[in-house]
Design a protein around this motif. Sequence first.
Motif, PDB file in Angstrom:
ATOM      1  N   THR A 186       0.148  -4.531   3.292  1.00 23.10           N
ATOM      2  CA  THR A 186      -0.629  -5.431   2.302  1.00 23.10           C
ATOM      3  C   THR A 186      -1.602  -6.504   3.458  1.00 23.10           C
ATOM      4  OG1 THR A 186      -0.731  -6.869   0.461  1.00 23.10           O
ATOM      5  CG2 THR A 186       0.870  -7.216   1.960  1.00 23.10           C
ATOM      6  N   TYR A 208       4.465  -3.179  -8.338  1.00 24.33           N
ATOM      7  CA  TYR A 208       4.497  -1.880  -7.864  1.00 24.33           C
ATOM      8  C   TYR A 208       4.348  -0.721  -9.245  1.00 24.33           C
ATOM      9  CZ  TYR A 208       5.653  -2.485  -3.057  1.00 24.33           C
ATOM     10  OH  TYR A 208       5.520  -2.681  -1.610  1.00 24.33           O
ATOM     11  N   ALA A 256       3.533   5.812  -7.045  1.00 25.38           N
ATOM     12  CA  ALA A 256       2.374   6.163  -6.226  1.00 25.38           C
ATOM     13  C   ALA A 256       2.292   7.807  -6.406  1.00 25.38           C
ATOM     14  CB  ALA A 256       2.400   5.580  -4.857  1.00 25.38           C
ATOM     15  N   PRO A 305      -4.444  -5.359  -2.614  1.00 18.65           N
ATOM     16  CA  PRO A 305      -3.362  -4.249  -2.719  1.00 18.65           C
ATOM     17  C   PRO A 305      -2.241  -4.348  -1.748  1.00 18.65           C
ATOM     18  CG  PRO A 305      -5.724  -3.894  -2.363  1.00 18.65           C
ATOM     19  CD  PRO A 305      -5.630  -5.223  -2.340  1.00 18.65           C
ATOM     20  N   LYS A 334       7.690   5.767  -3.393  1.00 14.78           N
ATOM     21  CA  LYS A 334       6.663   5.423  -2.979  1.00 14.78           C
ATOM     22  C   LYS A 334       5.876   4.702  -3.890  1.00 14.78           C
ATOM     23  CE  LYS A 334       5.960   9.422   0.230  1.00 14.78           C
ATOM     24  NZ  LYS A 334       5.062  10.314   0.690  1.00 14.78           N
ATOM     25  N   TRP A 335       5.463   3.595  -3.563  1.00 12.70           N
ATOM     26  CA  TRP A 335       4.803   2.512  -4.355  1.00 12.70           C
ATOM     27  C   TRP A 335       3.454   1.998  -4.177  1.00 12.70           C
ATOM     28  CZ3 TRP A 335       7.868   1.934  -8.710  1.00 12.70           C
ATOM     29  CH2 TRP A 335       9.492   2.243  -8.318  1.00 12.70           C
ATOM     30  N   LYS A 336       2.499   1.619  -5.122  1.00 16.03           N
ATOM     31  CA  LYS A 336       1.332   1.014  -4.984  1.00 16.03           C
ATOM     32  C   LYS A 336       1.146  -0.124  -5.902  1.00 16.03           C
ATOM     33  CE  LYS A 336      -1.544   4.526  -3.017  1.00 16.03           C
ATOM     34  NZ  LYS A 336      -3.215   5.272  -3.189  1.00 16.03           N
ATOM     35  N   TYR A 360       6.395  -1.942   3.754  1.00 18.40           N
ATOM     36  CA  TYR A 360       5.062  -2.147   3.069  1.00 18.40           C
ATOM     37  C   TYR A 360       4.108  -2.710   3.862  1.00 18.40           C
ATOM     38  CZ  TYR A 360       6.440  -7.082   3.528  1.00 18.40           C
ATOM     39  OH  TYR A 360       6.675  -8.471   3.627  1.00 18.40           O
ATOM     40  N   THR A 372       6.944   1.735   0.513  1.00 15.90           N
ATOM     41  CA  THR A 372       7.940   3.062   0.485  1.00 15.90           C
ATOM     42  C   THR A 372       9.288   2.374   0.493  1.00 15.90           C
ATOM     43  OG1 THR A 372       8.067   3.498   2.733  1.00 15.90           O
ATOM     44  CG2 THR A 372       6.585   4.814   1.616  1.00 15.90           C
ATOM     45  N   GLU A 420       0.902  -1.241  -0.322  1.00 18.90           N
ATOM     46  CA  GLU A 420       1.569  -0.044  -0.702  1.00 18.90           C
ATOM     47  C   GLU A 420       2.833  -0.196   0.075  1.00 18.90           C
ATOM     48  OE1 GLU A 420      -0.600   3.337   0.681  1.00 18.90           O
ATOM     49  OE2 GLU A 420      -2.460   2.484  -0.173  1.00 18.90           O
TER      50      GLU A 420
END
Length: 164
Positions: A63, A161, A164, A43, A24-26, A61, A47, A45
């Motif tokens: 955005t 990224y 998260a 921003p 999981k990424w932010k 994702y 996966t 987010e």
Amino acid sequence: MEKMSFAISQERGKHKDLQAFVGKWKGVSRVWLEAGQLSDESPIEGTIEPVLDGRFLLHRYTTRFKDRDIEGLYLIGFDLQSNQFQVAWVDSFHMSTAIMFSKGNPNDQDFEVLGSFPDQQEPPQQWGWRTDMHFEGAELVIVAYIITPTGQSGKATEVRYQPA
């Protein structure tokens, strides 16, 4: 030379290497619509998960671009027959209703694929799109470069990224 089996690729080949992207990424998404001029920073987010027993990765994702919500996905794989990475990309901003298919040869530094799409002119001209995924420390960086029909290249998008 004998082709590597999927089981061996999962143990010590490109399918194992692809698992490094899972998570999981932010982070931050940047877009350039004109060379050298940042158009937006928003921003993001996402996966990245393995699908079909690790044969592929699915990157979803969300955005924004200015006031517009964007969502997209990449289906990422490594074809043992052709010895190439393959990606199918769709999103609600760049691709409209099309699917961009990209492919690229493996290398030791990162994951890089090249695709193309037609513009809206008559007759249509082909534009290139090169996508590079790599790590800078714990940061996953995804950079895409647009390539004009005459071969000039410039940064189009960049995602940075953090886990998260």
